[in-house]
Design a protein around this motif. Structure first.
Motif, mmCIF file in Angstrom:
data_model
loop_
_atom_site.group_PDB
_atom_site.id
_atom_site.type_symbol
_atom_site.label_atom_id
_atom_site.label_comp_id
_atom_site.label_asym_id
_atom_site.label_seq_id
_atom_site.Cartn_x
_atom_site.Cartn_y
_atom_site.Cartn_z
ATOM 1 N N LEU A 11 36.797 38.492 36.683
ATOM 2 C CA LEU A 11 37.841 39.376 37.189
ATOM 3 C C LEU A 11 38.349 40.293 36.078
ATOM 4 O O LEU A 11 38.642 41.483 36.298
ATOM 5 N N ARG A 12 38.475 39.761 34.871
ATOM 6 C CA ARG A 12 38.895 40.597 33.755
ATOM 7 C C ARG A 12 37.844 41.677 33.462
ATOM 8 O O ARG A 12 38.186 42.830 33.143
ATOM 9 N N ALA A 13 36.543 41.279 33.583
ATOM 10 C CA ALA A 13 35.483 42.266 33.365
ATOM 11 C C ALA A 13 35.546 43.360 34.418
ATOM 12 O O ALA A 13 35.348 44.557 34.123
ATOM 13 N N ILE A 45 40.194 28.155 47.040
ATOM 14 C CA ILE A 45 39.698 29.536 47.013
ATOM 15 C C ILE A 45 39.088 29.902 48.347
ATOM 16 O O ILE A 45 39.238 31.028 48.857
ATOM 17 N N ALA A 46 38.362 28.955 48.965
ATOM 18 C CA ALA A 46 37.743 29.230 50.261
ATOM 19 C C ALA A 46 38.792 29.468 51.339
ATOM 20 O O ALA A 46 38.581 30.271 52.264
ATOM 21 N N GLN A 47 39.926 28.782 51.236
ATOM 22 C CA GLN A 47 40.977 28.971 52.235
ATOM 23 C C GLN A 47 41.739 30.287 52.018
ATOM 24 O O GLN A 47 42.323 30.840 52.944
ATOM 25 N N ASN A 48 41.741 30.784 50.800
ATOM 26 C CA ASN A 48 42.429 32.035 50.481
ATOM 27 C C ASN A 48 41.389 33.139 50.347
ATOM 28 O O ASN A 48 40.523 33.092 49.489
ATOM 29 N N GLU A 49 41.451 34.129 51.202
ATOM 30 C CA GLU A 49 40.433 35.161 51.239
ATOM 31 C C GLU A 49 40.641 36.266 50.213
ATOM 32 O O GLU A 49 39.804 37.179 50.104
ATOM 33 N N ASP A 50 41.692 36.233 49.459
ATOM 34 C CA ASP A 50 41.981 37.330 48.544
ATOM 35 C C ASP A 50 40.932 37.442 47.446
ATOM 36 O O ASP A 50 40.524 38.544 47.067
ATOM 37 N N ILE A 51 40.510 36.314 46.924
ATOM 38 C CA ILE A 51 39.531 36.336 45.846
ATOM 39 C C ILE A 51 38.219 36.928 46.336
ATOM 40 O O ILE A 51 37.617 37.803 45.691
ATOM 41 N N LEU A 52 37.761 36.492 47.542
ATOM 42 C CA LEU A 52 36.514 37.004 48.087
ATOM 43 C C LEU A 52 36.614 38.488 48.377
ATOM 44 O O LEU A 52 35.693 39.266 48.064
ATOM 45 N N ARG A 53 37.741 38.895 48.952
ATOM 46 C CA ARG A 53 37.883 40.311 49.304
ATOM 47 C C ARG A 53 37.903 41.177 48.051
ATOM 48 O O ARG A 53 37.469 42.323 48.061
ATOM 49 N N MET A 54 38.411 40.630 46.967
ATOM 50 C CA MET A 54 38.406 41.375 45.718
ATOM 51 C C MET A 54 36.982 41.710 45.295
ATOM 52 O O MET A 54 36.673 42.848 44.939
ATOM 53 N N GLY A 70 30.179 42.241 40.908
ATOM 54 C CA GLY A 70 30.622 41.688 42.177
ATOM 55 C C GLY A 70 29.614 40.745 42.794
ATOM 56 O O GLY A 70 29.954 39.674 43.309
ATOM 57 N N LEU A 71 28.334 41.116 42.775
ATOM 58 C CA LEU A 71 27.309 40.233 43.340
ATOM 59 C C LEU A 71 27.191 38.935 42.531
ATOM 60 O O LEU A 71 26.980 37.857 43.106
ATOM 61 N N SER A 72 27.321 39.025 41.218
ATOM 62 C CA SER A 72 27.266 37.811 40.404
ATOM 63 C C SER A 72 28.408 36.881 40.762
ATOM 64 O O SER A 72 28.233 35.659 40.859
ATOM 65 N N CYS A 73 29.589 37.441 40.969
ATOM 66 C CA CYS A 73 30.722 36.604 41.353
ATOM 67 C C CYS A 73 30.533 36.012 42.740
ATOM 68 O O CYS A 73 30.916 34.861 43.007
ATOM 69 N N LEU A 74 29.972 36.808 43.664
ATOM 70 C CA LEU A 74 29.669 36.267 44.987
ATOM 71 C C LEU A 74 28.733 35.061 44.893
ATOM 72 O O LEU A 74 28.909 34.059 45.588
ATOM 73 N N GLN A 75 27.739 35.203 44.046
ATOM 74 C CA GLN A 75 26.803 34.088 43.871
ATOM 75 C C GLN A 75 27.511 32.820 43.404
ATOM 76 O O GLN A 75 27.243 31.724 43.879
ATOM 77 N N LYS A 76 28.469 33.000 42.450
ATOM 78 C CA LYS A 76 29.189 31.829 41.950
ATOM 79 C C LYS A 76 30.045 31.213 43.039
ATOM 80 O O LYS A 76 30.113 29.990 43.198
#
Length: 1516
Positions: A11-13, A45-54, A70-76
């Motif tokens: 997120l910082r990146a 995190i799964a219950q809170n959609e803010d991280i995914l939407r980011m 973004g895709l790398s974070c999605l993978q994680k």
């Protein structure tokens, strides 16, 4: 948590990257960071959609850098389960948008994310989401803007997605999870037989589960999804569009590849689910049939080789895996494949088809299924038969090819490369013609391998039927079991439908090929198919294959052809050719194959034995020069074949004999001149007949007539060489039969036939006539003098060797011998009379009663013949021998009369009850009648017109009138020397003196022959003496005086042997050695203690005479012949039970050769005086006197190892002495035990000067055996002197301590040789050292019961000194110490638990442990940060472990060096078991700071044990 930290970093990146151009993303990222810190894990995190939407927002910007992050974070998030299932639709939409981007990195990240999505809990389950996900992969695969790496990744991702889809189908439908093998083509660098065996093993488990499952019609949602995917893949492979996947076109090759993967992997789906099976039947099979067509021009991708290869592989999977359910379709496919081989298509197309057909042929289960489904069903086509014919036609094209020789050479090169494990390949710069030839060769190779695969498949299935009990082994006696089982019938049908075609093709290649590898492979096929036919009792194929093989064996090609191994066209020029390949041994390999077949099928060959024998004779007789190295092996196999006839049934043996007879008869002609090859064939037949006879003596009756008839046929030939051959073989045959255990006759009771055995032995009676009748026939019917003389020689041999076994053939024998007297040839009469002399001298006691009188009359006939006066005079002497026999019978007759009367009564009653007729009544010898018969013959000879004969017969007799009877005087005939008692006594003395004189004369003659004769005369004299001993010992005719005389002779020979200066010395000594051994073995009962000592004195003289330090054999590393003979007879001289007191002298005598004593027997005599009888002591003294006389005054070396008979002799002598010592009774060997230990120690000391020799190793092994056995000894036997036993045991322990001190820590330690020894040698030496140490610690110190205290002290000190070596050397050289030094501490600690040893060892052990631990601390401080040697560390760890393991008793605790008050306290509290740890507590306190973790851990364990011992506990 690492996951949360990684997300925050991403997120910082994002925030940093979007700071300038995308502030909204930056702000969202910062908010997400704050939000993330309030969450605890992926579930929140799964219950809170803010991280995914980011992250989805970052991807929607379509900036390459932001998209990648973004895709790398999605993978994680997806891989950690931090995404809710409801977000799948948004994620797929994002991925679809990124798939449209042209950046390669983004595309690869998209595919990577897609794969993670498929493997996670978010995997698409609905048809819509699945089609969208798969469509993304296919879009990237088919996009023109995609790079090659993207296409490859997309293809792999799609393939894995398809696999996951069908894995889910398997799980959802509850189908078996096991996947079928990928059915890759069999290896091209292994033999066909190996491929068949391997495929049989791989498909065995599949076949066991091949029952057809129940068909299901209903599908789950996951099953429906997989079905939609399968339908679209089929449409794409057919060149159409996929409606569900929304793909308009796709490379058909890729679609076919995916279909192949699905069909070959998920077999259970297509066998169980009806919908999938219908797609396979109606769509996939239709696609394959259309693609297989060759009558239309294929354009574009469908005409490419890769496309055709995939189509054919799909077809092979359908046939292999689904032919049972798709019968019609599989039949169509197979017929189309067979048809393709006959069309004029490109060679690459034919090669692809032939690879498929070859795959079917080398897979046993597949071929079995095809044949059972099609060929054995009348409604279907014979597809396997057609396949075989098609392959055969491909092989036959070699005949029509213009470049057939080059093609054959290329085929041979391919097989040769495969035999060497090398994949055959073409040169890159090969010409077009070379490529064409290589392609043609490839097609022929594939076809040939297919045919061989069918052969090996039939053989494999036949073996399976044999194991299942459906067939009977050909080696069983009864082989008439018909094929009844399902598998057996299938094998028989396969043989009948294919053998003729296969034989034509294999024989064509066999006769024309030039390569050794291909010939060997074909010969393996011949052998496998022939053996299968034999097991199946398929006679016509069996005989045909054997005939072809024999034809190839007999018809040899020119040597020029044999040696021409051509390089395959276009093959690698750099490939090296083995020079051995230039010698083609194919005929001999074929002969070897014939032998293998014969060994396996000997009971079912029948008339085929003629082919087998003919081929063997032709090849072996042609190659007797031994040009090839394997000729002797083949000859040995040939001999073994006939020797193994004992395992055949009798019908097979008769067939084999008939074949040999037929072979021999083919070469017999009326012409007396025969070629060498003809003679060789006949000789082969005769020798093999004799070999069969010798190996079938236990059932000789059924085969004797065949053998005898052929010998008679040869004996009547005009060729003298054949007659001589027949007579020699007949001699061996008759003597073997008569001498066998089967031929017992009924002559157990002499002079009478056994009436109660006659009925049981009628067969024996007729067989005895049959065995000897050839001699009578030869003499009476053949007019050749050499044949008649041969018959008489054979008869003489039979009478000399086995005359006592004859019973019913005596009348014919005597009739034949009587007929000899009418002959005019002096040689015939002389041979016949030799048989009579044998009978009269040795056989009168075994001849039946009825034949005694006839024997006397025949002897008289030889006396009356006029040809040879000497024979007549000798015949008179034989009649006097008969007179002695009669007189003995007359004397013993009254004694046996009563017993005979009782037996006659019982026999008569038995005969009356049984009412047996035609059996002669039991008779006894009428000695009176025999007496008058002898007199009548002598009287007749007295009237002979030759004065010599008449004088010899009449002068020996005079009569005394006893009275009258019927007016005639009755005379008593007596020998002139026995008419008074005094004369009878005088005659007895004369006979005794005559016997003594003959014995003395024989000894004098032998002495003269040995001393004055040549080499041959000396050997003959010694052999004469040995023959006399050997022939008289078993009969009990030898006396002790005779044995002593023989020993005197041998002693005299050895005394004079140094005077020989020629080559005869060793030969004479060898004969003397053999005579010594035979004399003792055969006359053991005659030996007493005195004679045994004399025997040892002679043996010592023999050993002394072989002392020769400059012996050339020893220099070359071998033992001289005489010394080898000495080593062979020493074990034979072990004393018997009656000579048990001689064990000690024998052992001490042998040990003197190890210890270097000067006078062995003198020392023995001193030791024996106090414990043996006077006879033993006197005998020893006598032997010493003789020894001193023999040895002279020469000086002896102090050590026989250095200047005696060589170290090689001692190496062989040591194990013999050890074995004899261990065999000796315990009460007889205790005196020799110290000497043996001393001698073995001297031998072990040789290690210092010669570490490479084996003497010290052998001695160390023997030392271990002796010490182990002696330590277990309880006490002296009551018969032994207790004081003497105690002294011997004390010396024994002293010697044991000396050996251990010298070998382990003394001057005999390990030597650093000038050259580096091998690793194996070092390992072996270390193993031996460890075994010595193990016996020392666990065998000697732990098990000893009577060792003196001072010896125990020495032994423990020895162990301690050995352990101290690691501390006495510089740190850099510690690793050079022997392995056993570092193990001594462990052995020493084990002794602290032994009550008898612990008091001595515990103090030494504690001091040694303290030294070792202190040395470890000092070395660690000196080295600083540098690591210690592993030896030092391991030693320290071993010490600590052993201390922790050690438990002592109260007595041992009292021996420790700890304060007395502490001992008292431990004793009162009974806490003495770990008292030894207290003495080392200061040292442990210093070790707690060691840098070695393992040392610190062990010290902690020891400190806890000390706390427990002192009953100390924590305060809290």
């Amino acid at each position: 948590m690492a996951f949360m930290a990684a997300l925050e970093a991403d997120l910082r990146a994002l925030s940093a990257e979007a700071r300038r151009r995308h502030p909204a993303v930056k702000d969202a990222a910062e908010r997400a960071i704050l939000k993330l810190r309030s969450l605890s894990g992926p579930s929140e995190i799964a219950q809170n959609e803010d991280i995914l939407r980011m992250f989805l927002m970052a991807c929607s910007v379509k900036s390459v850098k932001l998209s990648v992050i973004g895709l790398s974070c999605l993978q994680k998030l997806i891989s950690h389960g931090a995404v809710a299932s409801s977000a799948l639709k948004e994620i797929l939409a994002t991925l679809k948008e990124h798939a449209e981007m042209t950046d390669e990195i983004v595309q690869l990240k998209t595919l990577q994310t897609m794969l993670i999505l498929f493997q996670s809990h978010l995997h698409p389950e609905s048809e819509e989401s699945m089609s969208q996900a798969l469509g993304i992969c296919l879009h990237l695969l088919e996009s023109s803007r995609s790079s090659d790496s993207v296409r490859n990744t997309a293809a792999a991702t799609f393939r894995q997605a398809v696999a996951l889809v069908f894995d889910n189908v398997i799980h959802a439908e509850s189908l078996p999870s096991g996947k079928a093998s990928s059915s890759r083509p069999s290896s091209r660098i292994s033999s066909v037989a190996d491929n068949v065996t391997r495929s049989f093993g791989h498909t065995l488990s599949v076949a066991s589960n091949s029952e057809e499952p129940l068909i299901r019609e209903n599908l789950s949602d996951v099953g429906k999804l997989g079905l939609r995917l399968l339908e679209d893949l089929t449409a794409l492979a057919a060149g159409g569009s996929a409606m569900w996947l929304r793909v308009h076109s796709l490379h058909r090759t890729f679609a076919l590849d995916i279909l192949e993967f699905v069909l070959s992997t998920y077999v259970a789906i297509f066998r169980t689910l009806l919908s999938y099976q219908q797609v396979l039947r109606h769509q996939i099979c239709s696609l394959l049939m259309t693609s297989l067509r060759t009558n239309v021009e294929l354009e574009g991708e469908a005409g490419e080789p890769s496309f055709r290869r995939l189509v054919l592989r799909l077809v092979s999977h359908v046939i292999r895996l689904y032919s049972s359910s798709l019968v019609t379709e599989s039949e169509v496919f197979l017929n189309m494949l067979v048809k393709v081989t006959r069309l004029d298509l490109p060679l690459w197309h034919q090669i692809l088809v032939l690879e498929i057909l070859r795959g079917f042929c080398v897979e046993a289960r597949t071929l079995q299924l095809l044949f059972q489904t099609f060929d054995m069903n009348p409604a279907n086509t014979n597809v396997v038969e057609n396949m075989v014919k098609a392959l055969a036609l491909v092989v036959a094209t070699i005949q029509a090819s213009d470049s057939s020789e080059e093609t054959l050479a290329a085929v041979a090169g391919m097989f040769s490369s495969k035999a060497k494990g090398i994949e055959w390949s073409m040169d890159n710069d090969a010409s077009n013609s070379a490529v064409l030839v290589a392609s043609e060769a490839h097609t022929i190779t594939l076809a040939l391998e297919g045919l061989l695969g069918i052969v090996f498949t039939i053989a494999t299935l036949t073996d399976e039927a044999l194991d299942a009990g459906e067939l009977e082994s050909p080696k069983c006696e009864s082989n008439g079991m018909a094929c009844s089982g399902r598998l057996a019938l299938l094998c028989m049908a396969m043989v009948n439908s294919t053998w003729l075609t296969i034989l034509d093709s294999l024989s064509l290649i066999l006769t024309r090929s030039q390569g050794e590898a291909i010939i060997l492979e074909i010969l393996k096929g011949y052998q496998a198919f022939t053996q299968a036919c034999g097991v199946l009792l398929a006679i016509e194929p069996l005989n045909s294959f054997l005939a072809s093989l024999c034809k190839f064996t007999i018809n040899n090609r020119n040597e020029a052809e044999k040696k021409s191994i051509l390089l395959s066209p276009g093959s690698k020029k750099t490939e090296t050719i083995d020079p051995r390949d230039s010698i083609v041994l194919t005929p001999k390999n074929a002969l070897r194959t014939l032998f293998n077949v014969a060994h396996r099928l000997h009971n079912v060959l029948g008339p085929s034995w003629v082919l087998e024998v003919s081929a063997s004779v032709s090849r072996l007789s042609r190659d007797t020069s031994g040009q090839y190295s394997d000729f002797h092996i083949l000859s040995s196999l040939n001999s073994q074949l006939f020797e193994s006839s004992a395992l055949m049934n009798i019908a097979a043996v008769k067939s084999l004999l008939s074949a040999l007879h037929q072979l021999s008869s083919q070469h017999i002609s009326g012409n007396s001149q025969l070629s060498g090859q003809q003679i060789g064939c006949i000789s082969f037949s005769v020798e093999r007949m004799t070999s069969i006879l010798v190996n079938n003596l236990h059932r000789v009756e059924p085969i004797w007539d065949q053998i005898a008839a052929h010998h008679l046929e040869l004996a009547n030939c005009s060729n003298p060489q054949l007659r001589h051959m027949a007579l020699d073989s007949l001699d061996q045959s008759i003597c073997s039969v008569v001498g066998s255990e089967k031929f017992q006759g009924i002559s157990a009771a002499p002079h009478q036939f056994q009436e109660d055995q006659l009925i049981k032995e009628r067969e024996t009676v007729s067989f005895e006539y049959a065995v000897l009748s050839p001699l009578v026939i030869l003499y009476s019917s053949n007019k050749n003098i050499d044949v008649q003389m041969g018959a008489l020689k054979i008869l003489l041999h039979v009478l000399e060797r086995h005359g006592e076994k004859l019973s019913y053939s005596w009348p014919s024998i005597l009739h034949m011998l009587r007929a000899v007297t009418d002959a005019s040839e002096k040689d015939l009469i002389s041979l016949g009379f030799q048989s009579i002399r044998v009978i009269m001298n040795e056989g009168l006691s075994t001849i039946p009663v009825q034949c005694l009188e006839e024997c006397i009359l025949v002897t008289g006939a030889y006396g009356t013949q006029k040809t040879d006066i000497n024979i007549s005079l000798t015949a008179v002497g034989l009649l006097w021998t008969a007179t002695d026999f009669v007189v003995k019978g007359l004397i013993s007759k009254p004694v046996e009369h009563a017993n005979h009367t009782n037996e006659d009564t019982q026999s008569a009653s038995t005969m009356k009850e049984a009412n047996i007729k035609q059996i002669p009544s039991r008779q006894t010898v009428d000695y009176s009648k025999l007496f008058f018969s002898v007199f009548s013959v002598l009287q007749k000879l007295g009237s002979d017109d030759r004065p010599e004969a008449s004088t010899s017969s009449s002068d020996e007799w005079h009569g005394k009138e006893l009275g009258t009877r019927a007016g005639k005087a009755v005379h008593m005939l007596i020998h002139h020397s026995r008419n008074t008692a005094q004369k009878q006594w005088d005659e007895t003395i004369v006979l005794v003196l005559g016997g003594i004189a003959r014995w003395v004369l024989l000894l004098d003659f032998v002495k003269n022959g040995v001393l004055n004769g040549s080499k041959e005369v000396a050997l003959a004299a010694i052999n004469c003496l040995q023959t006399f001993v050997g022939s008289n010992c078993p009969k009990g005719n030898l006396e002790s005086s005779h044995v002593q005389s023989v020993l005197d002779i041998y002693e005299l020979v050895l005394q004079t042997s140094p005077n020989f200066k020629n080559d005869s010395t060793d030969k004479v000594k060898q004969e003397v050695l053999r005579g010594l051994g035979d004399l003792y073995v055969q006359a053991q009962s005659l030996f007493n203690d005195d004679m045994y000592l004399r025997l040892m004195a002679v043996l010592h003289l023999m050993i002394k005479s072989t002392m020769n330090p400059t012996d050339y054999d020893s220099e070359l590393g071998s033992i001289p012949t005489v010394q080898r003979g000495i080593l062979e007879i020493i074990p034979m001289l072990r004393p018997t039970n009656t000579l048990s007191s001689m064990w000690t002298p024998l052992l001490l005598e042998l040990l003197c050769y190890l210890n270097g004593h000067e006078d062995p027997l003198e020392k023995n005599s001193k030791q024996l005086q106090g414990q043996s009888s006077d006879a033993i002591a006197n005998g020893a003294k006598r032997a010493v006197v003789e020894r001193s006389h023999l040895n002279g005054s020469g000086t002896r070396p102090d050590c026989l190892l250095d200047c005696g008979w060589g170290i090689l002799f001692v190496e062989k002598l040591v194990p013999i002495i050890v074995n004899l010592f261990l065999e000796a009774p315990r009460n007889e060997r205790f005196n020799a035990a110290p000497e043996l230990i001393q001698g073995l120690g001297r031998c072990m000391n040789t290690r210092r000067d010669n570490p490479k020799c084996t003497l010290w190793r052998i001695s160390a092994e023997g030392f271990n055996r002796v010490v182990t056995d002696e330590v277990k000894q309880e006490s002296a036997n009551s018969k032994s002197d207790v004081n003497s036993y105690g002294l011997s045991r004390a010396r024994f322990w002293k010697e044991v301590a000396d050996v251990y001190e010298t070998f382990l820590v003394g001057s005999c330690g390990r030597v650093l040789a000038s050259d580096v020894p091998s690793a194996d040698s070092v390992t072996a030496d270390e193993t031996l050292e460890m075994s010595v140490l193990t016996v020392f610690g666990y065998g000697v110190l732990k098990l000893q019961k009577d060792a003196p205290v001072e010896v125990l002290q020495r032994l423990v000190n020895c162990l301690d000194r050995c352990a101290s070596r690691t501390g006495s050397l510089p740190l850099q050289t510690v690793g050079l110490l022997p392995l056993h030094c570092s193990s001594c501490t462990a052995k020493a600690s084990s002794q602290a638990t032994v009550s008898q040893t612990s008091n001595v060892s515990v103090s030494i052990l504690m001091m040694r442990c303290e030294v070792i631990l202190g040395q470890f601390l000092a070395d660690e401080n000196d080295l600083g940060e540098h690591p210690l040697p592993s030896v030092r560390i391991e030693e320290t760890i071993c010490v600590l472990q052993e201390l922790a393991r050690l438990i002592i008793d109260i007595d041992t605790a009292n021996a420790l060096n700890i304060p007395p008050y502490l001992k008292k306290a431990l004793g009162e509290n009974k806490s003495y078991q770990r008292a030894h740890l207290l003495s080392l507590l200061p040292t442990f306190s210093e070790l707690v700071v060691s840098r070695e973790a393992r040392v610190r851990e062990l010290v902690q364990v020891l400190l806890r044990l000390i706390s427990s011992e002192l009953r100390l506990q924590r305060l809290t």
